[in-house]
Design a protein around this motif. Structure first.
Motif, PDB file in Angstrom:
ATOM      1  N   TYR A   1      -9.936  12.128  -2.479  1.00 27.21           N
ATOM      2  CA  TYR A   1      -8.859  12.884  -3.121  1.00 27.21           C
ATOM      3  C   TYR A   1      -9.425  14.033  -3.947  1.00 27.21           C
ATOM      4  CZ  TYR A   1      -4.644  10.176  -2.040  1.00 27.21           C
ATOM      5  OH  TYR A   1      -3.567   9.619  -1.401  1.00 27.21           O
TER       6      TYR A   1
ATOM      7  N   MET B   1       9.216  15.260  -8.140  1.00 27.04           N
ATOM      8  CA  MET B   1       7.755  15.353  -8.046  1.00 27.04           C
ATOM      9  C   MET B   1       7.254  15.195  -6.606  1.00 27.04           C
ATOM     10  SD  MET B   1       4.895  13.652 -10.436  1.00 27.04           S
ATOM     11  CE  MET B   1       3.334  13.851  -9.624  1.00 27.04           C
ATOM     12  N   PHE B   2       8.197  15.032  -5.676  1.00 28.84           N
ATOM     13  CA  PHE B   2       7.770  15.000  -4.268  1.00 28.84           C
ATOM     14  C   PHE B   2       7.199  16.369  -3.899  1.00 28.84           C
ATOM     15  CE2 PHE B   2       8.698  16.034   0.190  1.00 28.84           C
ATOM     16  CZ  PHE B   2       7.903  15.074   0.798  1.00 28.84           C
ATOM     17  N   LEU B   3       5.990  16.370  -3.336  1.00 29.13           N
ATOM     18  CA  LEU B   3       5.334  17.643  -3.000  1.00 29.13           C
ATOM     19  C   LEU B   3       5.091  17.730  -1.504  1.00 29.13           C
ATOM     20  CD1 LEU B   3       2.676  17.402  -5.809  1.00 29.13           C
ATOM     21  CD2 LEU B   3       4.458  19.128  -5.704  1.00 29.13           C
TER      22      LEU B   3
ATOM     23  N   GLY C   1       0.827  -1.212   0.000  1.00 31.05           N
ATOM     24  CA  GLY C   1       0.000   0.000   0.000  1.00 31.05           C
ATOM     25  C   GLY C   1       0.859   1.258   0.000  1.00 31.05           C
ATOM     26  N   GLY C   2       0.243   2.361  -0.356  1.00 37.15           N
ATOM     27  CA  GLY C   2       0.895   3.657  -0.230  1.00 37.15           C
ATOM     28  C   GLY C   2       1.999   3.933  -1.230  1.00 37.15           C
ATOM     29  N   THR C   3       1.963   3.273  -2.385  1.00 36.74           N
ATOM     30  CA  THR C   3       3.043   3.488  -3.368  1.00 36.74           C
ATOM     31  C   THR C   3       2.766   4.680  -4.287  1.00 36.74           C
ATOM     32  OG1 THR C   3       1.979   1.938  -4.874  1.00 36.74           O
ATOM     33  CG2 THR C   3       3.702   1.038  -3.438  1.00 36.74           C
ATOM     34  N   GLY C   4       1.576   5.264  -4.148  1.00 38.41           N
ATOM     35  CA  GLY C   4       1.227   6.408  -5.011  1.00 38.41           C
ATOM     36  C   GLY C   4       0.273   6.037  -6.135  1.00 38.41           C
ATOM     37  N   LYS C   5      -0.436   4.924  -5.980  1.00 38.14           N
ATOM     38  CA  LYS C   5      -1.371   4.484  -7.048  1.00 38.14           C
ATOM     39  C   LYS C   5      -2.449   5.534  -7.301  1.00 38.14           C
ATOM     40  CE  LYS C   5      -2.560   0.665  -4.907  1.00 38.14           C
ATOM     41  NZ  LYS C   5      -1.600   0.730  -3.804  1.00 38.14           N
ATOM     42  N   THR C   6      -3.195   5.878  -6.239  1.00 43.35           N
ATOM     43  CA  THR C   6      -4.344   6.763  -6.442  1.00 43.35           C
ATOM     44  C   THR C   6      -3.899   8.145  -6.929  1.00 43.35           C
ATOM     45  OG1 THR C   6      -5.468   5.559  -4.678  1.00 43.35           O
ATOM     46  CG2 THR C   6      -6.445   7.655  -5.337  1.00 43.35           C
ATOM     47  N   THR C   7      -2.875   8.686  -6.288  1.00 41.38           N
ATOM     48  CA  THR C   7      -2.382  10.023  -6.681  1.00 41.38           C
ATOM     49  C   THR C   7      -2.022  10.053  -8.160  1.00 41.38           C
ATOM     50  OG1 THR C   7      -1.462  10.274  -4.464  1.00 41.38           O
ATOM     51  CG2 THR C   7      -0.604  11.769  -6.147  1.00 41.38           C
TER      52      THR C   7
ATOM     53  N   SER D   1       8.943   9.606  -6.325  1.00 37.81           N
ATOM     54  CA  SER D   1       8.447  10.809  -5.649  1.00 37.81           C
ATOM     55  C   SER D   1       7.881  10.519  -4.257  1.00 37.81           C
ATOM     56  CB  SER D   1       7.377  11.503  -6.510  1.00 37.81           C
ATOM     57  OG  SER D   1       6.230  10.703  -6.600  1.00 37.81           O
ATOM     58  N   ARG D   2       7.742   9.229  -3.902  1.00 35.32           N
ATOM     59  CA  ARG D   2       7.221   8.901  -2.568  1.00 35.32           C
ATOM     60  C   ARG D   2       8.329   8.963  -1.525  1.00 35.32           C
ATOM     61  NH1 ARG D   2       4.804   8.736   0.662  1.00 35.32           N
ATOM     62  NH2 ARG D   2       3.996   6.762   1.390  1.00 35.32           N
TER      63      ARG D   2
ATOM     64  N   VAL E   1       1.387  18.265  -0.669  1.00 38.19           N
ATOM     65  CA  VAL E   1       0.466  17.399  -1.415  1.00 38.19           C
ATOM     66  C   VAL E   1      -0.960  17.429  -0.837  1.00 38.19           C
ATOM     67  CG1 VAL E   1       0.940  15.210  -0.200  1.00 38.19           C
ATOM     68  CG2 VAL E   1       0.379  15.175  -2.626  1.00 38.19           C
TER      69      VAL E   1
HETATM   70  N1  ATP Z   1       4.346  13.192  -5.207  1.00 38.21           N
HETATM   71  C1  ATP Z   1       4.041  13.082  -3.919  1.00 38.21           C
HETATM   72  N2  ATP Z   1       4.568  13.941  -3.003  1.00 38.21           N
HETATM   73  C2  ATP Z   1       4.267  13.836  -1.696  1.00 38.21           C
HETATM   74  N3  ATP Z   1       3.410  12.903  -1.188  1.00 38.21           N
HETATM   75  C3  ATP Z   1       2.843  12.043  -2.042  1.00 38.21           C
HETATM   76  C4  ATP Z   1       3.120  12.068  -3.445  1.00 38.21           C
HETATM   77  N4  ATP Z   1       2.412  11.080  -4.040  1.00 38.21           N
HETATM   78  C5  ATP Z   1       1.718  10.483  -3.068  1.00 38.21           C
HETATM   79  N5  ATP Z   1       1.965  11.060  -1.868  1.00 38.21           N
HETATM   80  C6  ATP Z   1       1.377  10.691  -0.575  1.00 38.21           C
HETATM   81  O1  ATP Z   1       1.654   9.337  -0.310  1.00 38.21           O
HETATM   82  C7  ATP Z   1       0.555   8.698   0.331  1.00 38.21           C
HETATM   83  C8  ATP Z   1       0.142   7.490  -0.491  1.00 38.21           C
HETATM   84  O2  ATP Z   1      -0.282   7.937  -1.778  1.00 38.21           O
HETATM   85  P1  ATP Z   1      -1.506   7.251  -2.502  1.00 38.21           P
HETATM   86  O3  ATP Z   1      -2.722   7.287  -1.654  1.00 38.21           O
HETATM   87  O4  ATP Z   1      -1.587   7.846  -3.848  1.00 38.21           O
HETATM   88  O5  ATP Z   1      -0.961   5.754  -2.594  1.00 38.21           O
HETATM   89  P2  ATP Z   1      -1.780   4.420  -2.836  1.00 38.21           P
HETATM   90  O6  ATP Z   1      -0.826   3.464  -3.464  1.00 38.21           O
HETATM   91  O7  ATP Z   1      -3.019   4.720  -3.563  1.00 38.21           O
HETATM   92  O8  ATP Z   1      -2.132   3.967  -1.347  1.00 38.21           O
HETATM   93  P3  ATP Z   1      -3.143   2.793  -0.910  1.00 38.21           P
HETATM   94  O9  ATP Z   1      -2.456   1.518  -1.254  1.00 38.21           O
HETATM   95  O10 ATP Z   1      -3.306   3.025   0.560  1.00 38.21           O
HETATM   96  O11 ATP Z   1      -4.403   3.002  -1.688  1.00 38.21           O
HETATM   97  C9  ATP Z   1      -0.542   9.753   0.446  1.00 38.21           C
HETATM   98  O12 ATP Z   1      -0.501  10.313   1.728  1.00 38.21           O
HETATM   99  C10 ATP Z   1      -0.141  10.772  -0.617  1.00 38.21           C
HETATM  100  O13 ATP Z   1      -0.620  12.059  -0.312  1.00 38.21           O
END
Ligand code: ATP
Ligand code: MG
Length: 260
Positions: free
Chosen positions: A58, A214-216, A21-27, A185-186, A219
């Motif tokens: 989001y 691209m790290f923000l 989880g949390g790899t940045g999929k949804t973003t 960017s994560r 965010v």
């Molecule tokens: N470019 C970025 N800069 C800073 N923070 C980021 C960036 N991309 C994602 N994040 C942060 O990282 C976290 C995980 O991102 P995201 O929800 O997109 O991942 P995910 O793979 O969809 O997670 P999950 O598996 O829980 O659904 C969030 O808190 C998001 O705001």
């Protein structure tokens, strides 16, 4: 009189999947939706992260109907058209939301996964599917029925080795319609591994790469305002490299969709 062949418009589908989880999929799925919408194509984002769906959050959208309403109507022969269940984000982006109440999630019948993808592709140019990272029946059905899969991994060594295991399994069972996106960017401060070492760990090519630029830090501001980062006016200039990565991802999907 010449025969007239009426062809159904057929869009293409792509799901984002990761080993953890949390790899940045949804973003980044939303960033991709933003770029596709700028190419004047219609996008449906399906939130198949049924228990912890976050697309509507989001985008700061409230909604009346979710994918569970769609499931119930399919079950009771009340289904008419996919657009009855979507929530509009902008002119080109619609979302099919996960339920607000996670207790409803297990009502979704896995046998409708294929139908939902196919029905959506009849209406939209691109269908982007968000998932969670488990290999449960719903996700397996998505992975089997979607046209393309995008594995998204961070530069974390454990994440990379887990995604390698997934890729090995996929290769063994002949599911090779995937590409790999490395998301730097994560964890922008991790720089131990270079791209060659990363490819070596993965045992395959890295098709797309998001840079640490691209790290923000801010965010969450985008989330609070329901904004898609890639639709920000300054995105293409301030993060030009990553903008181009999204453009090439979008054009590859649209091109590959044409070949199907
Ligand atoms: N470019 C970025 N800069 C800073 N923070 C980021 C960036 N991309 C994602 N994040 C942060 O990282 C976290 C995980 O991102 P995201 O929800 O997109 O991942 P995910 O793979 O969809 O997670 P999950 O598996 O829980 O659904 C969030 O808190 C998001 O705001
Ligand atoms: Mg997510």
């Amino acid at each position: 009189m010449k025969d007239v062949i009426i062809m159904n418009k057929k869009g293409t589908s792509l799901c984002f999947f990761s080993a953890k989880g949390g790899t940045g999929k949804t973003t980044n799925l939303l960033n991709l939706a933003g770029i596709i919408s700028q190419l004047e194509k219609r996008v449906l984002v399906i939130d198949f992260d049924l228990y912890t769906g976050s697309v509507a959050k989001y985008l700061n959208k409230t909604f009346d109907r979710s994918i569970i309403d769609l499931n119930d109507d399919l079950e009771n022969n009340r289904y008419n058209k996919i657009t009855d269940y979507v929530t509009k984000y902008n002119e080109n982006i619609d979302i099919l939301c996960a339920p607000i109440d996670p207790r409803q999630a297990n009502r979704f019948n896995v046998r409708y996964v294929k139908d939902v993808i196919n029905m959506s592709c009849l209406e939209y140019d691109v269908v982007l599917i968000d998932t969670n990272n488990s290999l449960d029946a719903i996700n397996l059905s998505i992975l089997e029925n979607v046209e393309k899969i995008l594995f998204i991994t961070t530069n974390d060594i454990i994440d990379l080795s887990n995604i390698k295991s997934l890729i090995t399994i996929f290769n063994k069972i002949g599911l090779v319609n995937y590409k790999v996106l490395l998301n730097n960017s994560r964890d922008p401060f991790k720089s131990l591994l270079d791209i060659f070492e990363i490819k070596k760990i993965l045992g395959c090519n890295v098709d797309y790469e998001l840079s640490s630029e691209m790290f923000l830090k801010n965010v969450d501001k985008y989330v609070m305002e329901g904004k898609i980062i890639s639709l920000d006016k300054s995105f293409s200039s301030v993060m030009a490299k990553d903008y181009l990565t999204f453009v090439s991802l979008a054009t590859d999907i649209l091109e590959e969709g044409k070949d199907e």
